[in-house]
Scaffold this motif. Structure first.
Motif, PDB file in Angstrom:
ATOM      1  N   ALA A  68       0.841  -1.196   0.000  1.00  0.00           N
ATOM      2  CA  ALA A  68       0.000   0.000   0.000  1.00  0.00           C
ATOM      3  C   ALA A  68       0.876   1.246   0.000  1.00  0.00           C
ATOM      4  CB  ALA A  68      -0.900   0.005   1.228  1.00  0.00           C
ATOM      5  N   LEU A  69       0.289   2.325  -0.447  1.00  0.00           N
ATOM      6  CA  LEU A  69       0.885   3.650  -0.266  1.00  0.00           C
ATOM      7  C   LEU A  69       0.150   4.330   0.870  1.00  0.00           C
ATOM      8  CD1 LEU A  69       1.514   5.310  -3.752  1.00  0.00           C
ATOM      9  CD2 LEU A  69       3.032   3.874  -2.396  1.00  0.00           C
ATOM     10  N   VAL A  70       0.900   4.899   1.801  1.00  0.00           N
ATOM     11  CA  VAL A  70       0.302   5.692   2.876  1.00  0.00           C
ATOM     12  C   VAL A  70       0.507   7.149   2.504  1.00  0.00           C
ATOM     13  CG1 VAL A  70       0.235   6.165   5.333  1.00  0.00           C
ATOM     14  CG2 VAL A  70       0.852   3.880   4.525  1.00  0.00           C
ATOM     15  N   GLN A  88       4.572   7.273   2.017  1.00  0.00           N
ATOM     16  CA  GLN A  88       5.495   6.177   2.229  1.00  0.00           C
ATOM     17  C   GLN A  88       4.827   4.879   1.796  1.00  0.00           C
ATOM     18  OE1 GLN A  88       6.568   7.140   6.542  1.00  0.00           O
ATOM     19  NE2 GLN A  88       8.583   6.679   5.707  1.00  0.00           N
ATOM     20  N   TRP A  89       5.641   3.851   1.676  1.00  0.00           N
ATOM     21  CA  TRP A  89       5.131   2.530   1.329  1.00  0.00           C
ATOM     22  C   TRP A  89       4.911   1.706   2.593  1.00  0.00           C
ATOM     23  CZ3 TRP A  89       4.492   0.067  -3.587  1.00  0.00           C
ATOM     24  CH2 TRP A  89       4.757   0.894  -4.683  1.00  0.00           C
ATOM     25  N   LEU A  90       3.865   0.919   2.582  1.00  0.00           N
ATOM     26  CA  LEU A  90       3.599  -0.057   3.635  1.00  0.00           C
ATOM     27  C   LEU A  90       3.600  -1.426   2.961  1.00  0.00           C
ATOM     28  CD1 LEU A  90       2.818  -0.265   6.709  1.00  0.00           C
ATOM     29  CD2 LEU A  90       0.452  -0.468   5.921  1.00  0.00           C
ATOM     30  N   VAL A  91       4.559  -2.275   3.358  1.00  0.00           N
ATOM     31  CA  VAL A  91       4.762  -3.519   2.623  1.00  0.00           C
ATOM     32  C   VAL A  91       5.012  -4.678   3.585  1.00  0.00           C
ATOM     33  CG1 VAL A  91       5.708  -2.362   0.580  1.00  0.00           C
ATOM     34  CG2 VAL A  91       7.260  -3.081   2.421  1.00  0.00           C
ATOM     35  N   ASP A  92       4.709  -5.862   3.116  1.00  0.00           N
ATOM     36  CA  ASP A  92       5.104  -7.105   3.779  1.00  0.00           C
ATOM     37  C   ASP A  92       6.508  -7.430   3.275  1.00  0.00           C
ATOM     38  OD1 ASP A  92       5.570  -9.860   4.358  1.00  0.00           O
ATOM     39  OD2 ASP A  92       3.414 -10.194   4.539  1.00  0.00           O
ATOM     40  N   VAL A  93       7.473  -7.601   4.178  1.00  0.00           N
ATOM     41  CA  VAL A  93       8.860  -7.794   3.730  1.00  0.00           C
ATOM     42  C   VAL A  93       9.053  -9.118   3.001  1.00  0.00           C
ATOM     43  CG1 VAL A  93       9.759  -6.311   5.570  1.00  0.00           C
ATOM     44  CG2 VAL A  93       9.660  -8.796   5.915  1.00  0.00           C
ATOM     45  N   ASP A  94       8.089 -10.030   3.098  1.00  0.00           N
ATOM     46  CA  ASP A  94       8.168 -11.290   2.358  1.00  0.00           C
ATOM     47  C   ASP A  94       7.482 -11.216   0.996  1.00  0.00           C
ATOM     48  OD1 ASP A  94       9.611 -12.824   4.251  1.00  0.00           O
ATOM     49  OD2 ASP A  94       7.800 -13.032   5.458  1.00  0.00           O
ATOM     50  N   ASP A  95       6.919 -10.067   0.669  1.00  0.00           N
ATOM     51  CA  ASP A  95       6.218  -9.909  -0.611  1.00  0.00           C
ATOM     52  C   ASP A  95       6.422  -8.472  -1.093  1.00  0.00           C
ATOM     53  OD1 ASP A  95       4.623 -10.383  -2.808  1.00  0.00           O
ATOM     54  OD2 ASP A  95       2.740 -10.067  -1.724  1.00  0.00           O
ATOM     55  N   LEU A  96       7.647  -8.149  -1.450  1.00  0.00           N
ATOM     56  CA  LEU A  96       8.017  -6.771  -1.783  1.00  0.00           C
ATOM     57  C   LEU A  96       7.756  -6.452  -3.249  1.00  0.00           C
ATOM     58  CD1 LEU A  96      11.449  -6.656   0.067  1.00  0.00           C
ATOM     59  CD2 LEU A  96       9.376  -5.437   0.754  1.00  0.00           C
ATOM     60  N   PRO A  97       7.320  -5.213  -3.538  1.00  0.00           N
ATOM     61  CA  PRO A  97       7.233  -4.785  -4.932  1.00  0.00           C
ATOM     62  C   PRO A  97       8.611  -4.850  -5.597  1.00  0.00           C
ATOM     63  CG  PRO A  97       6.106  -3.246  -3.475  1.00  0.00           C
ATOM     64  CD  PRO A  97       6.874  -4.177  -2.593  1.00  0.00           C
ATOM     65  N   ARG A  98       8.665  -5.216  -6.814  1.00  0.00           N
ATOM     66  CA  ARG A  98       9.942  -5.408  -7.506  1.00  0.00           C
ATOM     67  C   ARG A  98      10.708  -4.098  -7.656  1.00  0.00           C
ATOM     68  NH1 ARG A  98       9.224  -8.325 -13.055  1.00  0.00           N
ATOM     69  NH2 ARG A  98      11.492  -8.087 -12.946  1.00  0.00           N
ATOM     70  N   ARG A 121      -3.582   3.120   0.909  1.00  0.00           N
ATOM     71  CA  ARG A 121      -4.338   2.817  -0.306  1.00  0.00           C
ATOM     72  C   ARG A 121      -3.604   1.723  -1.067  1.00  0.00           C
ATOM     73  NH1 ARG A 121      -4.774   9.232  -2.069  1.00  0.00           N
ATOM     74  NH2 ARG A 121      -5.812   9.920  -0.142  1.00  0.00           N
ATOM     75  N   PRO A 122      -4.308   0.728  -1.576  1.00  0.00           N
ATOM     76  CA  PRO A 122      -3.631  -0.333  -2.325  1.00  0.00           C
ATOM     77  C   PRO A 122      -2.727   0.250  -3.406  1.00  0.00           C
ATOM     78  CG  PRO A 122      -5.933  -0.890  -1.989  1.00  0.00           C
ATOM     79  CD  PRO A 122      -5.775   0.520  -1.516  1.00  0.00           C
ATOM     80  N   LEU A 171      -2.196   3.180 -10.902  1.00  0.00           N
ATOM     81  CA  LEU A 171      -2.703   4.545 -10.958  1.00  0.00           C
ATOM     82  C   LEU A 171      -2.440   5.285  -9.648  1.00  0.00           C
ATOM     83  CD1 LEU A 171      -4.178   6.661 -12.623  1.00  0.00           C
ATOM     84  CD2 LEU A 171      -6.350   5.778 -11.730  1.00  0.00           C
ATOM     85  N   THR A 172      -2.570   4.594  -8.515  1.00  0.00           N
ATOM     86  CA  THR A 172      -2.319   5.217  -7.210  1.00  0.00           C
ATOM     87  C   THR A 172      -0.861   5.631  -7.080  1.00  0.00           C
ATOM     88  OG1 THR A 172      -4.050   3.847  -6.224  1.00  0.00           O
ATOM     89  CG2 THR A 172      -2.487   4.885  -4.719  1.00  0.00           C
ATOM     90  N   VAL A 173       0.039   4.753  -7.502  1.00  0.00           N
ATOM     91  CA  VAL A 173       1.472   5.061  -7.438  1.00  0.00           C
ATOM     92  C   VAL A 173       1.807   6.229  -8.357  1.00  0.00           C
ATOM     93  CG1 VAL A 173       3.787   4.152  -7.872  1.00  0.00           C
ATOM     94  CG2 VAL A 173       2.049   2.695  -6.804  1.00  0.00           C
ATOM     95  N   LEU A 174       1.242   6.239  -9.557  1.00  0.00           N
ATOM     96  CA  LEU A 174       1.504   7.322 -10.500  1.00  0.00           C
ATOM     97  C   LEU A 174       0.990   8.655  -9.966  1.00  0.00           C
ATOM     98  CD1 LEU A 174       2.455   8.334 -13.262  1.00  0.00           C
ATOM     99  CD2 LEU A 174       0.222   7.673 -14.188  1.00  0.00           C
ATOM    100  N   LYS A 175      -0.212   8.657  -9.401  1.00  0.00           N
ATOM    101  CA  LYS A 175      -0.786   9.894  -8.858  1.00  0.00           C
ATOM    102  C   LYS A 175       0.068  10.426  -7.710  1.00  0.00           C
ATOM    103  CE  LYS A 175      -5.014  11.785  -6.824  1.00  0.00           C
ATOM    104  NZ  LYS A 175      -6.409  11.480  -6.394  1.00  0.00           N
TER     105      LYS A 175
END
Length: 239
Positions: A9-11, A33-43, A187-188, A192-196
Motif C-alpha cells: 500500500a501507499l500511505v 510512504q510505502w507499507l509492505v510485507d517484507v516477504d512480498d516486496l514490490p519489484r 491505499r492499495p 494509478l495510485t502510485v503514479l498519482k
C-alpha cells in the motif's frame, strides 16, 4: 489483533515537525510512504542493504536484529514495514523506518524503529508498545546536529485498515523540545495510485533529503548552536 490494510500500500498523508526550544521552528508538508510485507516486496523498490544489515533479505535483517535484542521471530511471523522506496535511479533516504513484527494470529510481537541520519549512519531500537501503541525509548543516536544525544522519545504508533501514523516527542530535562509525526491513509498500491502519488509529490526521497538540509541551514543561520557529533557504534544486528 492488528487489522492490516491491503498490501502493498501507499500511505499518503503529511509529515510535520515542531521544534519548541531554544528556537521555535515548525513545518508540515505532503508526502507518502510505502507499507509492505517484507516477504512480498514490490519489484525493484526495496533492497535488503538499505535496512539494518547486509543480510540476504529484509526479513533476515529484521530477524537477526530482533534475535540480538532477545526477541526471536518465529518462522510464521509476519513483518510489515513502513518506509520510503528507492527512486528509479536507485537513491533512497529514510530518516525513520518502522517494522511491525506480528504473530501468525495477528498479535503484535514487537516493533523495530530504524533511524538514518544525514551522515550515513544508522541505528535501530526494539520496543513493545502497549495496547494503545505507546512506548518510550532512550535517545541513543545523533540525528539532528542541534540536539544532544540524551533524553527520551515518547512514541505512539497506529497501524490499521483506516490509518497509519507515527508520532514522536523528544523530552530532554523534563521539557518536550521536539515533536514529529507522519499520518496518512493506506491505499492499495495499484499502478494509478502510485503514479498519482509520484505526480503530486515528485522525487519524494530526494525531497526528504533536501528539506532536512534546507531546514538545518535555516536553523544554523538563526545561530542555533551545533552539537558535536561523536562516532556511533550501532547495536548488534545493525551495520
Amino acid at each position: 489483533m492488528v487489522t492490516l490494510p491491503q498490501l502493498p500500500a501507499l500511505v499518503v498523508g503529511h509529515v510535520s515537525h515542531s521544534r519548541r526550544m531554544p528556537l521555535r521552528h515548525r513545518f508540515r508538508y505532503r508526502t507518502y510512504q510505502w507499507l509492505v510485507d517484507v516477504d512480498d516486496l514490490p519489484r525493484r523498490r526495496f533492497s535488503a542493504s538499505d535496512h539494518l544489515g547486509p543480510g540476504t533479505s529484509l526479513r533476515a535483517n529484521v530477524a537477526a536484529f530482533t534475535k540480538a535484542q532477545g526477541v526471536p521471530l518465529q518462522p510464521d511471523d509476519r513483518v510489515v514495514m513502513l518506509a520510503n522506496a528507492r527512486s528509479p535511479l536507485g537513491f533512497v533516504f529514510d530518516p525513520l523506518s518502522v517494522f511491525w513484527c506480528l504473530t501468525s494470529s495477528g498479535e503484535l510481537r514487537c516493533v523495530v524503529l530504524e533511524i538514518h541520519n544525514t551522515y550515513g549512519e544508522r541505528h535501530a531500537q526494539l520496543a513493545r508498545p502497549d495496547a494503545n501503541g505507546r512506548f518510550t525509548l532512550g535517545k541513543e543516536f545523533y540525528v539532528s546536529p542541534f540536539f544532544t544525544v540524551n533524553g527520551r522519545y515518547y512514541v505512539t504508533l497506529r497501524l490499521d485498515a483506516e490509518r497509519v501514523s507515527v508520532a514522536i516527542d523528544l523530552v530532554q530535562r523534563e521539557h518536550r523540545v521536539f515533536s514529529a509525526a507522519f499520518t496518512g491513509r493506506a491505499r492499495p498500491a495499484r499502478r494509478l495510485t502510485v503514479l498519482k502519488a509520484a505526480l503530486l509529490t515528485p522525487f519524494v526521497t530526494y525531497q526528504v533529503w533536501a528539506l532536512i538540509r534546507i531546514h538545518g541551514v535555516w536553523l544554523w543561520l538563526r545561530h542555533l548552536p551545533v552539537v558535536r557529533r561523536e562516532p556511533h557504534t550501532p547495536p548488534e544486528g545493525v551495520r
